[in-house]
Design a protein around this motif. Structure first.
Motif, PDB file in Angstrom:
ATOM      1  N   ASP A 118       0.863  -1.378   0.009  1.00  0.00           N
ATOM      2  CA  ASP A 118       0.109   0.046   0.089  1.00  0.00           C
ATOM      3  C   ASP A 118       0.797   1.335   0.019  1.00  0.00           C
ATOM      4  O   ASP A 118       0.840   2.122  -0.802  1.00  0.00           O
ATOM      5  N   VAL A 177       0.914   4.162  -2.858  1.00  0.00           N
ATOM      6  CA  VAL A 177       0.900   5.525  -2.716  1.00  0.00           C
ATOM      7  C   VAL A 177       2.007   6.332  -3.167  1.00  0.00           C
ATOM      8  O   VAL A 177       1.956   7.618  -3.741  1.00  0.00           O
ATOM      9  N   GLN A 211       1.867   9.240  -6.197  1.00  0.00           N
ATOM     10  CA  GLN A 211       2.362  10.513  -5.795  1.00  0.00           C
ATOM     11  C   GLN A 211       3.631  10.949  -6.881  1.00  0.00           C
ATOM     12  O   GLN A 211       3.857  12.078  -7.402  1.00  0.00           O
ATOM     13  N   SER A 269      -1.218  15.450  -5.783  1.00  0.00           N
ATOM     14  CA  SER A 269      -2.544  14.826  -5.758  1.00  0.00           C
ATOM     15  C   SER A 269      -2.790  14.215  -4.377  1.00  0.00           C
ATOM     16  O   SER A 269      -1.608  13.745  -3.779  1.00  0.00           O
ATOM     17  N   ARG A 270      -3.908  14.420  -3.989  1.00  0.00           N
ATOM     18  CA  ARG A 270      -4.431  13.875  -2.616  1.00  0.00           C
ATOM     19  C   ARG A 270      -4.653  12.193  -2.965  1.00  0.00           C
ATOM     20  O   ARG A 270      -5.291  11.980  -3.722  1.00  0.00           O
ATOM     21  N   VAL A 271      -3.991  11.578  -2.240  1.00  0.00           N
ATOM     22  CA  VAL A 271      -4.033  10.066  -2.119  1.00  0.00           C
ATOM     23  C   VAL A 271      -5.351   9.574  -1.223  1.00  0.00           C
ATOM     24  O   VAL A 271      -4.928   9.907   0.212  1.00  0.00           O
ATOM     25  N   VAL A 272      -6.464   9.058  -1.505  1.00  0.00           N
ATOM     26  CA  VAL A 272      -7.198   8.249  -0.633  1.00  0.00           C
ATOM     27  C   VAL A 272      -7.210   6.899  -0.867  1.00  0.00           C
ATOM     28  O   VAL A 272      -7.101   6.067  -0.003  1.00  0.00           O
ATOM     29  N   ASN A 273      -7.435   6.421  -2.133  1.00  0.00           N
ATOM     30  CA  ASN A 273      -7.155   5.021  -2.617  1.00  0.00           C
ATOM     31  C   ASN A 273      -6.249   4.780  -3.670  1.00  0.00           C
ATOM     32  O   ASN A 273      -6.724   5.113  -4.826  1.00  0.00           O
ATOM     33  N   SER A 311      -7.471   2.510  -6.841  1.00  0.00           N
ATOM     34  CA  SER A 311      -8.724   2.847  -7.508  1.00  0.00           C
ATOM     35  C   SER A 311      -8.434   4.116  -8.255  1.00  0.00           C
ATOM     36  O   SER A 311      -8.719   4.312  -9.470  1.00  0.00           O
ATOM     37  N   GLN A 312      -7.617   5.233  -7.477  1.00  0.00           N
ATOM     38  CA  GLN A 312      -7.338   6.327  -8.187  1.00  0.00           C
ATOM     39  C   GLN A 312      -6.508   6.251  -9.525  1.00  0.00           C
ATOM     40  O   GLN A 312      -6.616   6.592 -10.467  1.00  0.00           O
TER      41      GLN A 312
END
Length: 204
Positions: free
Chosen positions: A85, A89, A93, A99-103, A106-107
């Motif tokens: 994970d 991330v 990035q 960019s803001r990473v949430v998932n 999926s992003q």
């Protein structure tokens, strides 16, 4: 029986009214009894427990080792998942700075789908799949940048490797996937080599 005694001295005869009294007068307890000594009834549950005590202890130890192994495997799997994970991330990035990473998974898939639909003919994803297949069989190649242009369709990859031989083997693997690959300039960088290749379509 003592009501009627006949004779005197050693020749006294005891007279009894019936046989039951005579049997009672001469009764003596037998020295051997099935309820005493070696024949005494015993509770055998203690002996049964003593026989199965060590098998139970061994079973408990085996179960403990099994659950310890399961716990260690689960801990290792969770740690590996956390590492993957974090790597996803970091990769997201790196590809999309700021960019803001949430998932990340999926992003990244959404970004790739958007790039593919923007490509019109949908060449980007098939090319990337072939690049991934060639890279899997030829480790040692690091992709640092990817650019996709739509008209005309071209996929440009900036990469680094340990040697020219590794690059040549990787390009041969790409061509074996049916890609039309054009090699750009390569030069020395950080103890290895770095450069660019262009994928322009399927080889004839």
């Amino acid at each position: 029986c003592d009501e009627g005694l006949l004779g005197s001295g050693e020749h006294v005869i005891t007279q009894c009214n019936n046989r039951l009294q005579a049997f009672a007068l001469g009764f003596q307890a037998l020295p051997l009894s099935l309820l005493s000594g070696a024949y005494l009834l015993k509770d055998e549950s203690g002996e049964a427990l003593s026989r199965i005590r060590w098998p139970l202890i061994l079973l408990a130890v085996l179960l403990g080792l099994h659950w310890l192994s399961v716990g260690l495997q689960a801990y290792s799997a969770n740690r590996d998942a956390d590492t993957l994970d974090e790597a996803m991330v970091a990769l997201y990035q790196q590809v999309f700075p700021g960019s803001r990473v949430v998932n990340a998974r999926s992003q990244m898939r959404s970004q790739l789908n958007a790039l593919e639909s923007a490509g019109g003919k949908g060449l980007m994803m098939p090319w990337l799949e072939k690049v991934a297949a060639a890279s899997k069989s030829k480790p040692g190649i690091t992709l640092t940048q990817l650019n996709y242009e739509n008209d005309p369709a071209v996929l440009k990859l900036i990469l680094s490797a340990a040697s020219y031989e590794a690059i040549d083997q990787w390009l041969a693997a790409l061509k074996a996937q049916g890609l039309d690959v054009e090699r750009g300039a390569f030069g020395q960088q950080d103890g290895g080599i770095a450069g660019q290749i262009s994928i322009r379509g399927e080889s004839q």
